[in-house]
Write an enzyme that holds these catalytic residues in place. Structure first.
Site, PDB file in Angstrom:
ATOM      1  N   HIS A 227     -12.338 -23.786 -30.096  1.00  0.00           N
ATOM      2  CA  HIS A 227     -13.156 -24.147 -31.092  1.00  0.00           C
ATOM      3  C   HIS A 227     -13.462 -22.750 -32.113  1.00  0.00           C
ATOM      4  CE1 HIS A 227     -15.854 -26.674 -33.138  1.00  0.00           C
ATOM      5  NE2 HIS A 227     -16.899 -25.723 -33.251  1.00  0.00           N
ATOM      6  N   TYR A 231     -13.268 -22.113 -36.791  1.00  0.00           N
ATOM      7  CA  TYR A 231     -14.096 -21.260 -37.631  1.00  0.00           C
ATOM      8  C   TYR A 231     -13.128 -20.341 -38.202  1.00  0.00           C
ATOM      9  CZ  TYR A 231     -17.727 -23.754 -35.890  1.00  0.00           C
ATOM     10  OH  TYR A 231     -18.732 -25.042 -35.584  1.00  0.00           O
ATOM     11  N   HIS A 381     -12.927 -36.980 -37.421  1.00  0.00           N
ATOM     12  CA  HIS A 381     -13.668 -36.079 -37.786  1.00  0.00           C
ATOM     13  C   HIS A 381     -13.210 -34.706 -38.267  1.00  0.00           C
ATOM     14  CE1 HIS A 381     -16.348 -32.474 -36.793  1.00  0.00           C
ATOM     15  NE2 HIS A 381     -15.430 -32.076 -35.847  1.00  0.00           N
ATOM     16  N   PHE A 382     -11.819 -34.587 -37.755  1.00  0.00           N
ATOM     17  CA  PHE A 382     -11.134 -33.313 -38.154  1.00  0.00           C
ATOM     18  C   PHE A 382     -10.472 -33.362 -39.391  1.00  0.00           C
ATOM     19  CE2 PHE A 382      -8.242 -34.080 -34.365  1.00  0.00           C
ATOM     20  CZ  PHE A 382      -6.892 -34.175 -35.072  1.00  0.00           C
ATOM     21  N   HIS A 383     -10.128 -34.676 -39.712  1.00  0.00           N
ATOM     22  CA  HIS A 383      -9.431 -34.595 -41.068  1.00  0.00           C
ATOM     23  C   HIS A 383     -10.544 -34.327 -42.181  1.00  0.00           C
ATOM     24  CE1 HIS A 383      -5.983 -35.856 -39.081  1.00  0.00           C
ATOM     25  NE2 HIS A 383      -5.425 -35.540 -39.982  1.00  0.00           N
ATOM     26  N   ARG A 444      -7.139 -42.044 -29.214  1.00  0.00           N
ATOM     27  CA  ARG A 444      -6.281 -41.226 -30.086  1.00  0.00           C
ATOM     28  C   ARG A 444      -5.098 -40.854 -29.133  1.00  0.00           C
ATOM     29  NH1 ARG A 444      -8.683 -34.885 -29.382  1.00  0.00           N
ATOM     30  NH2 ARG A 444      -6.979 -34.476 -30.987  1.00  0.00           N
ATOM     31  N   ARG A 445      -4.249 -40.151 -29.871  1.00  0.00           N
ATOM     32  CA  ARG A 445      -2.810 -39.729 -29.362  1.00  0.00           C
ATOM     33  C   ARG A 445      -2.213 -40.669 -28.705  1.00  0.00           C
ATOM     34  NH1 ARG A 445      -4.661 -33.332 -27.173  1.00  0.00           N
ATOM     35  NH2 ARG A 445      -4.214 -32.636 -29.361  1.00  0.00           N
TER      36      ARG A 445
HETATM   37 FE1  HAS Z   1     -15.216 -30.181 -34.638  1.00  0.00          FE
HETATM   38  C1  HAS Z   1     -13.672 -31.840 -32.461  1.00  0.00           C
HETATM   39  C2  HAS Z   1     -18.435 -30.390 -33.251  1.00  0.00           C
HETATM   40  C3  HAS Z   1     -17.061 -28.308 -37.324  1.00  0.00           C
HETATM   41  C4  HAS Z   1     -12.121 -29.284 -36.131  1.00  0.00           C
HETATM   42  N1  HAS Z   1     -13.367 -30.365 -34.461  1.00  0.00           N
HETATM   43  C5  HAS Z   1     -12.948 -31.180 -33.216  1.00  0.00           C
HETATM   44  C6  HAS Z   1     -11.373 -31.101 -33.086  1.00  0.00           C
HETATM   45  C7  HAS Z   1     -10.868 -30.291 -34.478  1.00  0.00           C
HETATM   46  C8  HAS Z   1     -12.252 -29.872 -35.029  1.00  0.00           C
HETATM   47  C9  HAS Z   1      -9.666 -30.007 -34.839  1.00  0.00           C
HETATM   48  O1  HAS Z   1     -19.131 -30.994 -30.297  1.00  0.00           O
HETATM   49  C10 HAS Z   1     -10.574 -31.853 -32.383  1.00  0.00           C
HETATM   50  C11 HAS Z   1     -10.082 -30.747 -31.409  1.00  0.00           C
HETATM   51  C12 HAS Z   1      -9.027 -31.784 -30.445  1.00  0.00           C
HETATM   52  O2  HAS Z   1      -7.770 -31.925 -30.631  1.00  0.00           O
HETATM   53  O3  HAS Z   1      -9.323 -32.223 -29.460  1.00  0.00           O
HETATM   54  N2  HAS Z   1     -17.299 -29.371 -35.271  1.00  0.00           N
HETATM   55  C13 HAS Z   1     -18.198 -29.754 -34.382  1.00  0.00           C
HETATM   56  C14 HAS Z   1     -19.436 -29.151 -34.948  1.00  0.00           C
HETATM   57  C15 HAS Z   1     -19.176 -28.741 -36.226  1.00  0.00           C
HETATM   58  C16 HAS Z   1     -17.767 -29.019 -36.366  1.00  0.00           C
HETATM   59  C17 HAS Z   1     -20.983 -29.287 -34.568  1.00  0.00           C
HETATM   60  N3  HAS Z   1     -15.009 -28.878 -36.385  1.00  0.00           N
HETATM   61  C18 HAS Z   1     -15.562 -28.342 -37.454  1.00  0.00           C
HETATM   62  C19 HAS Z   1     -14.812 -27.776 -38.291  1.00  0.00           C
HETATM   63  C20 HAS Z   1     -13.458 -27.911 -38.077  1.00  0.00           C
HETATM   64  C21 HAS Z   1     -13.470 -28.774 -36.822  1.00  0.00           C
HETATM   65  C22 HAS Z   1     -15.380 -26.733 -39.287  1.00  0.00           C
HETATM   66  C23 HAS Z   1     -12.244 -27.526 -38.852  1.00  0.00           C
HETATM   67  C24 HAS Z   1     -12.076 -26.406 -39.793  1.00  0.00           C
HETATM   68  N4  HAS Z   1     -15.710 -30.830 -33.117  1.00  0.00           N
HETATM   69  C25 HAS Z   1     -17.182 -30.960 -32.439  1.00  0.00           C
HETATM   70  C26 HAS Z   1     -16.999 -31.312 -31.262  1.00  0.00           C
HETATM   71  C27 HAS Z   1     -15.760 -31.802 -30.983  1.00  0.00           C
HETATM   72  C28 HAS Z   1     -14.941 -31.419 -32.178  1.00  0.00           C
HETATM   73  C29 HAS Z   1     -18.227 -31.470 -30.181  1.00  0.00           C
HETATM   74  C30 HAS Z   1     -15.336 -32.285 -29.392  1.00  0.00           C
HETATM   75  C31 HAS Z   1     -15.182 -33.670 -29.470  1.00  0.00           C
HETATM   76  C32 HAS Z   1     -14.396 -34.276 -28.521  1.00  0.00           C
HETATM   77  O4  HAS Z   1     -15.089 -35.019 -27.654  1.00  0.00           O
HETATM   78  O5  HAS Z   1     -13.073 -34.105 -28.261  1.00  0.00           O
HETATM   79  C33 HAS Z   1     -19.970 -28.028 -37.321  1.00  0.00           C
HETATM   80  O6  HAS Z   1     -19.734 -26.618 -37.393  1.00  0.00           O
HETATM   81  C34 HAS Z   1     -20.131 -28.456 -38.389  1.00  0.00           C
HETATM   82  C35 HAS Z   1     -21.120 -27.972 -39.239  1.00  0.00           C
HETATM   83  C36 HAS Z   1     -20.913 -28.556 -40.754  1.00  0.00           C
HETATM   84  C37 HAS Z   1     -22.319 -28.858 -41.601  1.00  0.00           C
HETATM   85  C38 HAS Z   1     -21.629 -29.374 -42.885  1.00  0.00           C
HETATM   86  C39 HAS Z   1     -22.146 -28.310 -44.050  1.00  0.00           C
HETATM   87  C40 HAS Z   1     -21.714 -28.922 -45.476  1.00  0.00           C
HETATM   88  C41 HAS Z   1     -21.284 -28.299 -46.351  1.00  0.00           C
HETATM   89  C42 HAS Z   1     -20.784 -29.001 -47.626  1.00  0.00           C
HETATM   90  C43 HAS Z   1     -21.984 -28.972 -48.695  1.00  0.00           C
HETATM   91  C44 HAS Z   1     -21.102 -29.628 -49.791  1.00  0.00           C
HETATM   92  C45 HAS Z   1     -21.754 -29.246 -50.958  1.00  0.00           C
HETATM   93  C46 HAS Z   1     -21.015 -30.080 -52.267  1.00  0.00           C
HETATM   94  C47 HAS Z   1     -23.050 -28.582 -51.472  1.00  0.00           C
HETATM   95  C48 HAS Z   1     -23.653 -28.850 -41.016  1.00  0.00           C
HETATM   96  C49 HAS Z   1     -21.016 -26.752 -46.284  1.00  0.00           C
HETATM   97  C50 HAS Z   1     -21.510 -31.526 -52.759  1.00  0.00           C
HETATM   98  C51 HAS Z   1     -21.529 -32.473 -51.768  1.00  0.00           C
HETATM   99  C52 HAS Z   1     -21.932 -33.826 -51.887  1.00  0.00           C
HETATM  100  C53 HAS Z   1     -21.858 -34.837 -50.895  1.00  0.00           C
HETATM  101  C54 HAS Z   1     -22.555 -34.234 -53.413  1.00  0.00           C
END
Ligand code: HAS
Length: 564
Positions: A227, A231, A381-383, A444-445
């Site tokens: 994880h 980041y 999610h991860f895409h 998946r997979r």
């Molecule tokens: Fe995740 C699984 C939880 C962030 C990548 N994640 C994965 C896997 C990958 C991945 C590759 O809790 C699969 C791994 C595998 O092969 O098994 N993930 C989270 C949480 C966050 C999160 C809580 N993940 C990421 C990021 C990744 C990534 C970043 C890659 C770079 N994830 C999980 C969990 C799993 C998981 C479980 C396991 C699931 C399972 O059961 O297998 C947080 O960090 C997310 C926080 C993000 C935000 C969004 C902020 C928004 C922003 C954009 C603002 C946009 C603006 C523009 C201002 C709160 C900064 C304007 C927009 C408009 C819409 C107008």
């Protein structure tokens, strides 16, 4: 003191320039293979391919290539290249050429070994490579070298940073440097347990020196790394969003301190959350799962801070450009300016991340994770995370740096402007399909074309068919975007040089340039990170080591029987 606001061009020393270029060009070429296998995945998934292999590469081999090239090689190479560019630019420093070339050579040898093992069919273990799937030792040695090679630059950057601080007493470290040093601090924390898993557990097992392996311990060590890895991918993108995006939008960074605090919080919170990938695993006490689940909700905070700071910076820029109204100001941002193509790459990624963030929060809830774990919801999610803000910002910055460091202007500018928007559309369609299919239970997979999405199979699941096909439509749109990218990339690479190579990064001024002493020094944050890591990981690792070992023989994905 305000940070530098000019975009003065500098010349990098020869070794750094050449290594940065190689680190950008090699993985971008490998991406052709990674993207091709991504497209094939969606076609297998939709039941349009109903065999176990295409052109001699089988499903799991292709999936391994897709994950390893896109998620491990491209990202690691880019982070190192970008780190060199950022440190050299903001600190005006030079690096020892022998170390720079050695780092590159180790990473390259590692990549070639891993590629050879995968292409020869001896490492179809997916990008997570956890046992009991077993690969050839060549693959594990290659992966280890890739990681070790990526540590060396960090060990060059630390003294350069300390030297700069001595030379500039009282001056704030440039935000981009804070971001890249945070990225590699997280990387170092994360890769140490991975090194243990690979060197002590996997390599002896794959050499046949041990006949079984403790799967429970190996998976825990992998996700300790896994994880934080996400980041490590994300933070270079955050450097671009905080430092460059406001300037590209025509404005200023709303809060300098918010950026610094976000990076420091990632140092503390990125690593002690890996067990949220193991909510469904046996042998891990529920209390450990809940604790790391709670920490996962905390690591969301720096991303929320980023969302608000970036949005405020964009609004400020838009209003400077004459934007009006509650929402109408969004329209005045430079969405269609081919000269500011980085803006389009960054914004398309950020829009996707708004979705990826929400789905991540769903995954992090222990109860809801039961519904989505190991379903096609997870790739959706991860895409929208690594395939969204990370991939797009890396692609855009790859073009930008190659253009600058070769002195060649980026070619096909109109096509280039479309690439991120078409990718955005493709990911939306793809992720919608896979998310719904995942909620309906699609795994998946899995080579779905052989069974669940193949109407001729007794295992056919009609409810999944439409959504998987929608996923494939998204996959085709994404592939079209990447064809556009490759056209721009190769046209630029083989285009004529029009200027001397020089680096000038866009640097935003701060709108609020707060002086927050708490975020000016890494040491306390690193100390807190170590303490929290110990609290979060010592008990579960102790319990995995001292509890009943979860031993297993080796398996290959093609057979449910152990390898003899
Ligand atoms: Fe995740 C699984 C939880 C962030 C990548 N994640 C994965 C896997 C990958 C991945 C590759 O809790 C699969 C791994 C595998 O092969 O098994 N993930 C989270 C949480 C966050 C999160 C809580 N993940 C990421 C990021 C990744 C990534 C970043 C890659 C770079 N994830 C999980 C969990 C799993 C998981 C479980 C396991 C699931 C399972 O059961 O297998 C947080 O960090 C997310 C926080 C993000 C935000 C969004 C902020 C928004 C922003 C954009 C603002 C946009 C603006 C523009 C201002 C709160 C900064 C304007 C927009 C408009 C819409 C107008």
């Amino acid at each position: 003191m305000p940070q530098t606001a000019d975009d003065e061009a500098i010349a990098l020393d020869a070794a750094t320039r050449q290594v940065v270029l190689l680190l950008l060009i090699i993985p971008a070429i490998l991406l052709t293979l990674g993207i091709y296998h991504g497209l094939l995945q969606t076609l297998y998934g939709a039941g349009l391919i109903r065999s176990s292999s295409v052109l001699g590469l089988d499903y799991y081999q292709g999936l391994t290539l897709h994950g390893v090239i896109n998620a491990l090689v491209f990202t690691t190479y880019f982070a190192v290249a970008f780190g060199y560019a950022v440190l050299a630019y903001f600190l005006r420093c030079r690096f020892n050429a022998a170390v720079t070339w050695s780092a590159f050579a180790i990473m390259l040898v590692g990549t070639l070994l891993a590629a050879a093992a995968i292409l020869s069919g001896r490492a179809s273990v997916l990008y997570t490579f956890y046992p009991p799937l077993r690969a050839s030792p060549v693959f594990y040695v290659g992966a280890a070298l890739l990681v070790i090679g990526s540590w060396l630059p960090f060990f060059q950057w630390i003294p350069a940073y300390l030297h700069w601080r001595r030379e500039h007493p009282g001056v704030k470290t440039p935000l981009a440097v804070v971001g890249m040093l945070s990225t590699f601090t997280v990387w170092l924390f994360a890769t140490l347990p991975l090194a243990y898993e690979v060197i002590i557990q996997l390599i002896p097992w794959s050499l046949g020196l041990t006949s079984t392996i403790d799967v429970g311990l190996a998976r825990m060590l992998f996700w300790f790394f896994g994880h934080a890895l996400v980041y490590f991918w994300l933070l270079p993108s955050y450097v671009m969003f905080y430092v460059m995006l406001p300037k590209l939008a025509g404005g200023k960074l709303f809060s300098d301190a918010a950026g610094r605090l976000a990076f420091m919080l990632f140092i503390v919170l990125s690593v002690p959350v890996g067990i949220h990938h193991q909510f469904a695993d046996p042998g891990i006490a529920v209390s450990f799962k809940w604790f790391q689940g709670l920490l996962t909700f905390l690591v969301v905070l720096p991303s929320f801070m980023t969302a608000f700071t970036v949005a405020a910076s964009l609004e400020h820029a838009a209003r400077c450009r004459g934007g009006r109204g509650l929402f109408a100001w969004w329209g005045t941002l430079p969405w269609r300016d081919p000269q500011r193509y980085l803006f389009a790459y960054f914004m398309a990624g950020l829009i996707l991340f708004a979705v990826g963030g929400i789905t991540g929060i769903i995954n992090a809830s222990v109860a809801m994770n039961n519904v989505v774990h190991n379903t096609s919801w997870i790739p959706a999610h991860f895409h929208t995370t690594v395939g969204g803000p990370v991939f797009l910002s890396y692609l855009g910055m790859t073009l930008f740096l190659i253009g600058q460091l070769t002195g060649k202007p980026v070619r096909l500018p109109r096509l280039n402007l479309w690439v991120p928007y078409v990718w955005l559309l493709g990911i939306f369609v793809f992720s919608t399909g896979l998310s719904v299919a995942g909620l309906l239970g699609e795994p998946r997979r899995t080579n779905l074309g052989l069974t669940y999405t193949n109407a001729a199979s007794p295992l056919y699941e009609p409810a999944w068919a439409f959504w998987s096909q929608l996923g494939a439509v998204g996959g085709v749109i994404m592939a079209a975007a990447m064809l556009g990218f490759f056209a721009v990339f190769f046209a630029t690479l083989f285009g004529a040089r029009t200027a001397a190579p020089a680096l000038a990064l866009p640097v935003s001024e701060a709108y609020h340039d707060e002086n927050l002493p708490a975020v000016r020094n890494f040491t306390p944050w690193v100390a807190v990170a170590i303490v929290l890591l110990a609290i979060a990981y010592v008990p579960p690792i102790y319990s995995a080591v001292t509890g009943p070992p979860q031993v297993a023989p080796a398996y290959e994905p093609s057979s449910p029987l152990p390898v003899r």
